[in-house]
Structure formats: structure tokens, C-alpha cells
Design an enzyme around this catalytic site. Structure first.
Site, PDB file in Angstrom:
ATOM      1  N   SER A 219       0.820  -1.210   0.000  1.00  0.00           N
ATOM      2  CA  SER A 219       0.000   0.000   0.000  1.00  0.00           C
ATOM      3  C   SER A 219       0.861   1.271   0.000  1.00  0.00           C
ATOM      4  O   SER A 219       1.776   1.406  -0.817  1.00  0.00           O
ATOM      5  CB  SER A 219      -0.951  -0.045   1.207  1.00  0.00           C
ATOM      6  N   LEU A 220       0.589   2.194   0.908  1.00  0.00           N
ATOM      7  CA  LEU A 220       1.341   3.451   0.961  1.00  0.00           C
ATOM      8  C   LEU A 220       2.831   3.212   1.231  1.00  0.00           C
ATOM      9  O   LEU A 220       3.673   4.019   0.847  1.00  0.00           O
ATOM     10  CB  LEU A 220       0.751   4.365   2.042  1.00  0.00           C
TER      11      LEU A 220
END
Length: 592
Positions: free
Chosen positions: A260-261
Site C-alpha cells: 500500500s502506501l
């Protein structure tokens, strides 16, 4: 973790018979050192009964070691007993021995070197040739320690795959969690103090998860997130090398798996990207636009003065930087070279597109991540993960019409190597609005490629994602909610899909074909592209959808479903063991 949640970790060497509980580490180390000094080189008994602790009646101790509250007697190399030196124990021992019982059977506790299976003096953990740092994304504040549990799942899954497919290799891959979020201060409790009380549970969940995206797009807190991850990566690498001094000497490799991030932050650390650069580029563009328009004499004169002043300022900054560089050598951002960078459920492509990255014509990974920084970039995603985006169309535009590589099921017999899989063309079809709009279509997939699954939203080039729907995904202030709505709110009129093929055969889920306004690309009747400009290495790899998988439920669960996947574990190890496997195969051929 909080103080109450801390879990002690012990390195077990000597274990108590029956319960198999490890001795205290301090005592265990003293016994181990004495054992090696006295018995190194001697053979253990060939047969060892793990269930029955045989008494050593009539045997005298051949060696003893005095500890603080206990002492240890060796009756042979593999018959070791621990005795308490407490007064009551001594009295009991004296009485029982006078009654004719042996010292060991009366009050001794048998010890075993190694757990359940008796260890040999040469036993040691397998040599770690490759370490993998596992980096979390958003939500770690909401569930502290989650990355440790997720990494444990990935490690356990990888062990199963190692035993099944890579047991002939003497090396070993180790997965290490990187928990960077909990040490950050950021705004303290300011955001919590301004949060309304209504639906507090939902608000707290968003503050602990999606808020990380807001922090990262904030010029005030971005550097704190970057430095937090960078320092933790370097700390763990230094700690690992201090405990494994041969790792660097023997050319150990390092890969990173980010989720993800975490993919975006890891990428920015490796490349050194900084929003200040983008700001300088925008200023330069504005200057060029100013030069092109009509200006009065006074405006021209002031603009020239500004230009000369900026040039002078740059010269002074460069001279100052040169002086600093000559006196202090700047340490590298990371203390290691990254061999493979695996992105899982990654929004990195959106961030790069919004930073102005556009397709080139070279087909090289260097266009977005130089090979000098990272040898191989691999983007893994589930087809329904709403946070994940493709990277290949940012390198070559026409790859938006080429299917991502399908990741093999872990139990596939003799799978085709990924480097031999040809790129297949995506046939544009219409997304159905109801169940009645879909038709079941069955065709036989080509034997030269993995079966192509149904595609969603791959008709548009990633270069066009600057439209309003996608601009909301990663622009400042939109956060995760914007990502989810923009992904589901994308054009549903004409999107390309191809046939979904299941494990046991082809299962049609294709929709009625229609034409879309995409430029024609050269392709043959087999569905593969004719040789034009191709990527040096494929980057986008897609998991296969389950046969009875609800697409909308998958959209909710798929973003966190990577950790325990056997398919992903095999995929990761295939690339990390690639060179070791090739060397082993070559050695076998040479022997033949």
C-alpha cells in the site's frame, strides 16, 4: 506494543526433559560453552529415545559444572542432568541415595541439547543468503503489531514453499518486519482533539488509517514519515549484520516487500524524490511562459534582474555544497543495495502520474526506477484491489492494452517461467450492468502463456488518469476514501476484458464485445502482440481470481489478502532464488 502485550523471545539451546521448556538463556549459554569445550568432536549415541529418560544408575559423572543455584553433571556426551543445590534438595538427594536410588533418578532433571530432535555439535541454522524487509502501509496505528503478525504469516507460508520447491538449496530467505509508524510523533493528538464525537468509532478508524495518506501529502509531516522508515530499515540491516557477520562477506542480498502506501514511501527513499524538485520545475515552467508573452520594458528589465539574481544564487549554493561535500562525505540513504522491490496492492502509479511521469519509448525500468538503485521492480496486485494500479503503462503507453502477467498457482505442474511468457493483447469488451448482460464463453488458452483472467478498467491508458475521477485518488486531502470512490467511479461504459480461466478449465465470465475508441495495435490471430517495442522485463503481475469469488466482497478484502497467499510466497521465492537455482542446475549439468 504496550507493556502488557510484550511477548518474550528466548533463544533455546538446552531443554528440560518431558516439558521441553527452555532453560534460562544465561544458564543455557554457560552449559553450552562448557559442553562444547569438553565434548566437541565426540559422537552422540546412534539411537536416542525421546520418550523415555533412562536413569544412569551406576554411572559416575565424567564432568561437572557449578552454577549459581544448581550444578550440572555429564554422565556421557548425551546424558546431562541438572541438580538443584538448595538445602532441601541436598537432604532429599542424600536420603534417597542411602536408600539405594541413583542420584540422577532421585533428584536430577535430564537436559536435552536441541528441541525434540537431539542436536549434533555441528547443528546450526541454515545460512541466510537473502533478507526481505516487509514494510507496512496505512493502518498500523490502528492495529499496532499487525505487520509483525503479517510478516509471520508470510514467513510461515514461505517455509512451506521452500520445503516443497527449494529444499535442494543450501541457502535461506529470511523475512523481517519493518514497523516504522509507532515511533512517529507527527501532530501528537491535535487531530484527535478536533474530531467530533458522533460516529466516533468510524472517525477513529479513519484517523488511524487514511490519515497516514494526509500526513504523507503534507509538507510538514512528509519528511518525518520518510525518515522514520529510512532509519528503521538501516537500523534493522545493521542489527542483522552484527548478528550475522558473514552475510555481507558472502554477498548476501536484500529485497523489500512493501504494501500500500509503504510502496510510495519506500520508492521515494530509494530515489530520493522530494516535492521541492517538483516545485522548482513548476517555477521554471512559469518563467518560460512569462518569456513567451508580451511584456513592457519595465517588466522585461525586472525579469532580467530576477534571472541574474537567481543564477548568482544557484552559483553560491553550488559552491557552498561543494565545500560541504569535500569535508563531509554524505552517507547513502540506505546502507544496502536493493535487489528486488516487490510492491503489493500499490498506489505508486497514481502518485507517479500526478508527479508528471509520462510514458517513454525505451521499454526500460530505468524510466521510473533506475537499475543502479534497484535491480528489479515487480508490482503485484489482486484484480479487484481498489487501491492497486498498474506501472507498465507509465513506461510504454500501449501496455495499458496488454494483460498483466498472471501469477501461477502454487500447485501448478511445470509452470512456464515468467520470462518466457509472451505479452497477450487485451480485447475490449463492455462491462455488464446486470447478470443477464453476461454470457459464458469458453476458449482454450494458448499453451505459451498463462490463462488470461477477466480484466476490469484496463482500457484506459494510465496517462489519462489525470481525469477528475483519478485526480481525486491521490491529490492532497482526498485520502483513501477518494481512492475507493474514484476506482469504483471510473468509466463503466467501455472497458476491456479477456477470458477468465479457472484451475480446472476455462470458465466463461466474459461480457459482450463492443468497440472502443482505442488506437489499433499490431497483433496476430493468436492474441499476442507482434514484436514492436517491448519492456525489458515485465513489471505488473496479477493474482488469479477465485472461481466462486464475489467481486464486490473481494474489493473489500483483497487489499489485505496478500500475506498468507501461497501463490505470492512461491512468486517471491522464485525471483529471490532465481540465481541460486540457476547455479544449482548448471552444477548438476556439469556433473552429468
Amino acid at each position: 506494543f504496550s507493556e502488557t502485550e510484550k511477548i518474550p523471545v528466548m533463544r533455546g539451546q538446552w531443554f528440560i526433559d518431558g516439558t521441553w521448556q527452555p532453560l534460562e538463556e544465561e544458564e543455557s549459554n554457560l552449559i553450552e560453552q562448557e559442553h562444547l569445550n569438553r565434548f566437541k568432536g565426540q559422537q552422540l549415541q546412534e539411537s536416542f529415545d525421546m520418550e523415555v529418560s533412562k536413569p544412569v544408575d551406576g554411572k559416575e559423572a565424567i564432568h561437572s559444572l557449578k552454577l549459581s543455584r544448581n550444578h550440572v553433571d555429564w554422565h556421557s556426551v548425551d546424558e546431562v542432568y541438572l541438580y538443584s543445590d538448595a538445602t532441601t534438595s541436598k537432604i532429599a538427594r542424600t536420603v534417597t541415595q542411602k536408600l539405594g536410588f541413583s542420584k540422577a533418578s532421585s533428584s536430577g532433571t535430564r537436559l536435552h541439547r536441541g528441541y525434540v530432535e537431539e542436536a549434533t555439535l555441528e547443528d546450526k541454522p541454515p545460512q541466510t543468503s537473502h533478507i526481505v524487509f516487509v514494510v507496512h502501509g496505512i493502518g498500523q496505528k490502528m492495529d499496532q503489531g499487525r505487520i509483525i503478525k503479517n510478516t509471520a504469516m508470510m514467513r510461515d507460508t514461505a517455509r512451506k514453499i521452500e520445503e516443497k520447491y527449494f529444499s535442494n538449496l543450501a541457502t535461506h530467505v529470511e523475512f523481517l518486519p519493518v514497523e516504522w509508524r509507532s515511533k512517529l510523533t507527527l501532530d501528537g493528538d491535535t487531530v484527535d482533539s478536533i474530531t467530533p464525537d458522533k460516529v466516533r468509532g468510524l472517525r477513529d478508524m479513519l484517523n488511524s488509517s487514511a490519515m497516514d495518506i494526509m500526513y504523507y501529502t503534507s509538507p510538514l509531516y512528509r519528511d518525518e514519515l520518510v525518515k522514520g522508515l529510512q532509519q528503521e530499515l538501516n537500523r534493522l540491516y545493521t542489527l542483522f549484520c552484527s548478528r550475522n557477520p558473514e552475510f555481507e562477506e558472502k554477498g548476501g542480498k536484500v529485497s523489500i516487500v512493501s504494501h500500500s502506501l509503504g510502496c510510495v514511501i519506500t520508492y521515494d527513499i530509494m530515489t530520493g524524490w522530494n516535492p521541492v524538485r517538483l516545485y522548482e520545475q513548476l517555477l521554471q515552467k512559469e518563467e518560460e511562459e512569462l518569456e513567451d508573452r508580451w511584456m513592457s520594458y519595465e517588466e522585461q528589465r525586472l525579469l532580467e534582474e530576477l534571472y541574474i539574481t537567481k543564477q548568482r544564487l544557484r552559483e553560491i549554493e553550488e559552491r557552498l555544497h561543494g565545500l560541504k561535500a569535500s569535508t563531509v562525505s554524505k552517507p547513502p540513504v540506505l546502507k544496502f543495495k536493493v535487489e528486488n522491490f516487490f510492491c503489493m496492492g500499490s498506489p505508486l502509479a497514481v502518485f507517479l502520474a500526478l508527479r508528471g511521469i509520462r510514458p517513454g519509448n525505451s521499454g526500460s525500468q530505468d524510466h521510473i526506477l533506475p537499475r543502479t538503485i534497484c535491480n528489479r521492480l515487480l508490482n503485484i496486485f489482486h484484480p479487484t484491489d481498489p487501491v492497486a494500479y498498474r506501472l507498465e503503462p507509465l513506461i510504454l503507453k500501449h501496455y495499458s492494452n496488454i494483460s498483466p502477467v498472471q501469477i501461477h498457482w502454487y500447485n501448478t505442474a511445470n509452470p512456464l517461467p515468467y520470462e518466457h511468457m509472451k505479452p497477450s493483447f487485451l480485447n475490449p469488451t463492455k462491462e455488464p450492468t446486470s447478470v443477464t448482460d453476461s454470457e459464458s464463453v469458453s476458449t482454450v488458452p494458448s499453451p505459451t502463456t498463462s490463462p488470461v483472467m477477466v480484466r476490469r478498467h484496463y482500457g484506459e491508458s494510465i496517462t489519462n488518469i489525470g481525469k477528475a475521477s483519478i485526480l481525486g485518488a491521490a491529490s492532497i486531502g482526498k485520502g483513501l476514501g477518494g481512492m475507493l470512490f474514484s476506482r469504483f467511479g471510473r468509466s463503466s461504459t467501455t472497458t476491456p476484458q479477456t477470458l477468465e480461466t479457472g484451475k480446472d478449465g476455462a470458465e466463461g465470465d466474459d461480457k459482450k464485445a463492443t468497440t472502443v475508441g482505442t488506437p489499433p495495435f499490431p497483433h496476430s490471430s493468436s492474441g499476442f502482440l507482434e514484436p514492436t517495442v517491448e519492456l525489458e522485463h515485465r513489471i505488473d503481475f496479477e493474482l488469479r481470481e477465485g472461481l466462486v469469488e464475489s467481486r464486490y466482497w473481494s474489493a473489500v478484502t483483497s487489499h489485505t489478502a496478500y500475506w498468507s497467499s501461497l501463490d505470492i510466497a512461491l512468486f517471491l521465492l522464485t525471483f529471490m532464488y532465481k540465481h541460486d537455482q540457476e547455479d544449482t542446475d548448471k552444477a548438476n549439468l556439469d556433473t552429468i
